[in-house]
Design a protein around this motif. Sequence first.
Motif, short mmCIF file in Angstrom:
data_model
loop_
_atom_site.label_atom_id
_atom_site.label_comp_id
_atom_site.label_asym_id
_atom_site.label_seq_id
_atom_site.Cartn_x
_atom_site.Cartn_y
_atom_site.Cartn_z
N VAL A 12 0.84 -1.20 0.00
CA VAL A 12 0.00 0.00 0.00
C VAL A 12 0.88 1.25 0.00
O VAL A 12 1.74 1.40 0.86
N GLY A 14 0.92 5.23 0.53
CA GLY A 14 0.10 6.23 1.20
C GLY A 14 -0.11 7.48 0.37
O GLY A 14 -0.07 8.60 0.90
N ARG A 15 -0.35 7.30 -0.90
CA ARG A 15 -0.57 8.41 -1.82
C ARG A 15 -1.55 7.98 -2.91
O ARG A 15 -1.59 6.81 -3.27
N THR A 62 -7.21 2.31 -6.47
CA THR A 62 -6.70 3.66 -6.28
C THR A 62 -7.75 4.50 -5.57
O THR A 62 -8.91 4.54 -5.98
N GLU A 65 -6.23 8.95 -1.15
CA GLU A 65 -5.05 9.05 -0.29
C GLU A 65 -4.20 7.79 -0.26
O GLU A 65 -3.12 7.81 0.32
N ARG A 66 -4.65 6.71 -0.89
CA ARG A 66 -3.87 5.47 -0.91
C ARG A 66 -4.05 4.74 -2.23
O ARG A 66 -5.09 4.85 -2.88
N THR A 67 -3.02 3.98 -2.60
CA THR A 67 -3.08 3.06 -3.73
C THR A 67 -2.65 1.70 -3.22
O THR A 67 -1.60 1.58 -2.57
N SER A 68 -3.44 0.68 -3.49
CA SER A 68 -3.20 -0.64 -2.90
C SER A 68 -3.10 -1.71 -3.96
O SER A 68 -3.91 -1.75 -4.90
N TYR A 162 4.90 6.11 -5.61
CA TYR A 162 5.25 4.90 -4.87
C TYR A 162 6.61 5.05 -4.17
O TYR A 162 7.37 4.11 -4.05
N GLU A 337 -5.32 -4.67 4.85
CA GLU A 337 -5.54 -3.31 4.36
C GLU A 337 -5.72 -2.34 5.53
O GLU A 337 -5.16 -1.23 5.53
N ALA A 341 -3.31 0.91 6.50
CA ALA A 341 -3.84 2.28 6.62
C ALA A 341 -3.50 2.87 7.98
O ALA A 341 -3.14 4.05 8.08
N LEU A 344 0.12 3.98 8.09
CA LEU A 344 0.34 5.21 7.33
C LEU A 344 -0.18 6.43 8.07
O LEU A 344 0.39 7.51 7.99
#
Length: 403
Positions: A12, A14-15, A62, A65-68, A162, A337, A341, A344
């Motif tokens: 993950v 944090g963006r 996506t 605030e996060r991309t996983s 990333y 997940e 989170a 982060l």
Amino acid sequence: MPGLETTALCVVAGRGARFEDEARSGWSHLLEHMVFKGAGQRSAMEIVEAIEAQGGQINAATGYERTSFQVRCLAGGLPLGAAVLADLVLAPRLDTQDLTREKQVVGQEIAEAADTPDDLVFEMAQTAAYGDQPLGRSILGTVPSIGGAEPQSLADWRARLYDPAALVVSAAGAVEEAELLDLAEQHFGAATAPDEGATSPDATFQGGESVAAKPLEQANLVFLLPAVGVSHPDYFVLRLFAEILGGGMASRLFQEAREKRGLAYAVDAYSETYADQGVLGVFAGCAAKDATELAKVAAAEIAGLGDSVTAVELARAKAQIKGAMFMMRESPLARAEQTAAQLLLFDRPLPPAEIAAGIERVSLEDLARLGDGLRASGRVAVSVLGPRQAAGAAKAFRQTLFG
């Protein structure tokens, strides 16, 4: 998680879309698509074949605030999952022809969202709330904005998005900590930081109205009020306020709008929270002739809830939120997940007992204080999508709530 035969592995970042400027709108989502077109030594087909051949599944998502990136696999599949996800995040190919084709695919996804009323109405509300700020733009971007991406510029964006400083590797299920640490070191230990990481500007809830006439069978309504973020001490107060307002069949909105008045089949309330702020939201689908009345009911319930919640209602809402939290923790993917989170946001995983205690601490006075704050802002974002007859819902909601 003892007794399981499967593992969930997540990488993950944090963006997400909140970190994009207007020219890069939708690039984070486009990049998430593109990494699956080939990464490391594997082609697009080889990526999915390798995971599926071992009984696993691979996916990605996506957000603002996060991309996983996620792999579900059988016990013993962690080494392959880690290798594949590391390639996706650190070594995608980003081929020119693949990018041209994927822009077309994402363009169709954008068109599909525009053709889906209960997707479009939420995007309209988001834009009404935050305007031309990153939080006000669609995560999908626009056809012109994604059209500006080229392989090198997208590769530069990947390095910023990333950035290893913003990555969390998280696993739950049939996994041993020592193995996960070894794999993380092996595949991510040599990752290098970019010259400049992606940054997110502060956001301001502006409020406004977005009304679009469309020949639909139903009117789709979303009402948003500015609220607190996930790291705020009142986070659980907001969650409980939303639960009592419209979180289930015993909620006030369900009982008043649907059961007593028959104004809507679908009506619910929710909280959407970001790191620094959030919203209280209400969604409803109703006949166009009932939209104005439904808006008045929703506003009246919000206005009166804080000062009228009973101890029984609060206890039921606390039980519902704790139940949902513990049920979610029984899913390896959800637990992985959630923990990522938390790391982060808070630099540590939050023990369930600590979360439950935070829920239990919320009082009737807290709910009253939050309700006063919601009304005191004087700001609201409303989106209305459907027949013209429903357009008056926006004004009716505002006038009922603020006078």
